[in-house]
Every structure is written in C-alpha cells, then in structure tokens.
Design a protein around this motif. Structure first.
Motif, PDB file in Angstrom:
ATOM      1  N   GLN A  75      45.040  44.826  33.859  1.00 40.06           N
ATOM      2  CA  GLN A  75      44.683  45.917  34.753  1.00 40.06           C
ATOM      3  C   GLN A  75      44.842  47.255  34.052  1.00 40.06           C
ATOM      4  O   GLN A  75      45.706  47.434  33.208  1.00 40.06           O
ATOM      5  N   ASN A 132      45.084  35.636  45.667  1.00 40.20           N
ATOM      6  CA  ASN A 132      45.483  36.113  44.349  1.00 40.20           C
ATOM      7  C   ASN A 132      46.999  36.154  44.270  1.00 40.20           C
ATOM      8  O   ASN A 132      47.668  36.579  45.218  1.00 40.20           O
ATOM      9  N   TYR A 133      47.526  35.746  43.122  1.00 36.85           N
ATOM     10  CA  TYR A 133      48.954  35.822  42.832  1.00 36.85           C
ATOM     11  C   TYR A 133      49.249  37.252  42.363  1.00 36.85           C
ATOM     12  O   TYR A 133      48.542  37.783  41.515  1.00 36.85           O
ATOM     13  N   VAL A 134      50.298  37.866  42.923  1.00 35.05           N
ATOM     14  CA  VAL A 134      50.617  39.260  42.598  1.00 35.05           C
ATOM     15  C   VAL A 134      52.087  39.392  42.206  1.00 35.05           C
ATOM     16  O   VAL A 134      52.963  38.834  42.868  1.00 35.05           O
ATOM     17  N   GLU A 135      52.327  40.135  41.136  1.00 27.26           N
ATOM     18  CA  GLU A 135      53.685  40.520  40.762  1.00 27.26           C
ATOM     19  C   GLU A 135      53.753  42.041  40.779  1.00 27.26           C
ATOM     20  O   GLU A 135      52.784  42.718  40.434  1.00 27.26           O
ATOM     21  N   MET A 150      47.972  38.022  47.754  1.00 31.45           N
ATOM     22  CA  MET A 150      46.991  38.856  48.453  1.00 31.45           C
ATOM     23  C   MET A 150      45.835  37.948  48.861  1.00 31.45           C
ATOM     24  O   MET A 150      45.282  37.233  48.018  1.00 31.45           O
ATOM     25  N   TYR A 155      55.031  47.254  49.281  1.00 31.38           N
ATOM     26  CA  TYR A 155      54.666  46.451  48.116  1.00 31.38           C
ATOM     27  C   TYR A 155      53.841  47.287  47.149  1.00 31.38           C
ATOM     28  O   TYR A 155      52.923  47.986  47.559  1.00 31.38           O
ATOM     29  N   ALA A 194      51.763  46.637  43.671  1.00 35.39           N
ATOM     30  CA  ALA A 194      51.247  45.625  42.744  1.00 35.39           C
ATOM     31  C   ALA A 194      51.155  46.161  41.324  1.00 35.39           C
ATOM     32  O   ALA A 194      50.741  47.293  41.100  1.00 35.39           O
ATOM     33  N   THR A 197      47.850  41.269  39.024  1.00 33.02           N
ATOM     34  CA  THR A 197      47.159  40.420  39.994  1.00 33.02           C
ATOM     35  C   THR A 197      46.366  39.363  39.244  1.00 33.02           C
ATOM     36  O   THR A 197      45.581  39.697  38.348  1.00 33.02           O
TER      37      THR A 197
END
Length: 160
Positions: A2, A51-54, A73, A94, A96, A99
């Motif tokens: 990103q 989607n996996y988000v950290e 998400m 939250y 992000a 993602t």
C-alpha cells in the motif's frame, strides 16, 4: 504494498457487531488470537469479499492506547471476530496499515504478516509509526502526534 498516503482511519461506527460475533463463533475465535481469528474468517469457505487487515486499534477506555491488531473488512465494513473486541470494547477505532485479499493468504509465513515480510518490514514499521501519529491526531492529541513524528524523523536520520 500500500502507498503510505492511502492509509485512512476506519471508525468504529463501521463495525458490524452481529456479523463479527457470528463469524467469530463460526471459526472458534479466541481472545488474544486476533491474527489467527481474522485469517480463519477470511479463509472460510462461503465468506465473500473479505480482506485480512492488520493495523492499530485505539481504545479510549484505556487512555487512548493503541494496540497492534488484526480484523476483517467485508464490503467496507469492519468485522472483528475476536470476542473481546466486538463484545466489550465499545469505543475502539481501527486504523488499517496492511490489507490482503483472500487469494493472497496462502503465502503467509507467520503473524503478524508485516513483521514476517522481510522485504517490506521496514516500510510497514514506518506505516505503523505514521498511523500511530494519526491515531493521536484523530482524538485531539496533536502534541503526542507531533512527538511521535519527531521520534520517527530522528530514527530516520540516525538510520541513514
């Protein structure tokens, strides 16, 4: 990877508590296992557009502490399968940093993902530092945000 400029805070009002609980129950989510809980939800057959988000979660009930955290998400809505986050922590925000769509999760080497991505770990560490500053700005603590920015600038200067 990103672009650092595209990191946007996601407010708690966008969380779907009912779906968070339902999917958390479906995958046997446990407290203190947010990375695995989120991964299991995204990998689950039948869960679409996930989607996996950290990133970071900020908790005003703990003096605006920020915690590294993982969630899901789905169609622009936060789904947090970790029980304590959708049951007890009512005012979390939250933020992000990373993602990952469902199709990329098979290549993970460990959790948190950003720490195990040796090629981009330094980039993600900067993103976490930057987003922590943004967390403090978002809750009206610009002095602390400025201090975080100064620390990051000093670190950058020393690591050249």
């Amino acid at each position: 990877m990103q672009d650092e400029q595209t990191i946007i805070p996601v407010s708690y009002s966008q969380i779907d508590r009912a779906l968070s609980k339902a999917l958390g129950d479906m995958v046997g989510a446990e407290n203190r296992q947010c990375y695995m809980n989120a991964w299991r939800v995204v990998k689950r057959r039948g869960v679409k557009n996930a989607n996996y988000v950290e990133g970071l979660a900020m908790l005003p009930e703990f003096g605006y502490l920020t915690f590294e955290h993982a969630w899901v998400m789905i169609d622009g809505v936060v789904v947090d399968p970790t029980p304590i986050w959708h049951e007890d922590l009512k005012n979390a925000s939250y933020f992000a940093v990373l993602t990952l769509p469902k199709g990329t999760l098979g290549r993970l080497r460990g959790f948190p993902v950003w720490l195990h991505d040796q090629k981009n770990a330094k980039y993600y560490a900067r993103c976490f530092s930057r987003i922590q500053s943004e967390c403090y700005r978002a809750v009206g603590m610009p002095e602390l945000a400025d201090l975080m920015d100064q620390c990051r600038a000093t670190y950058d200067a020393l690591s050249r």
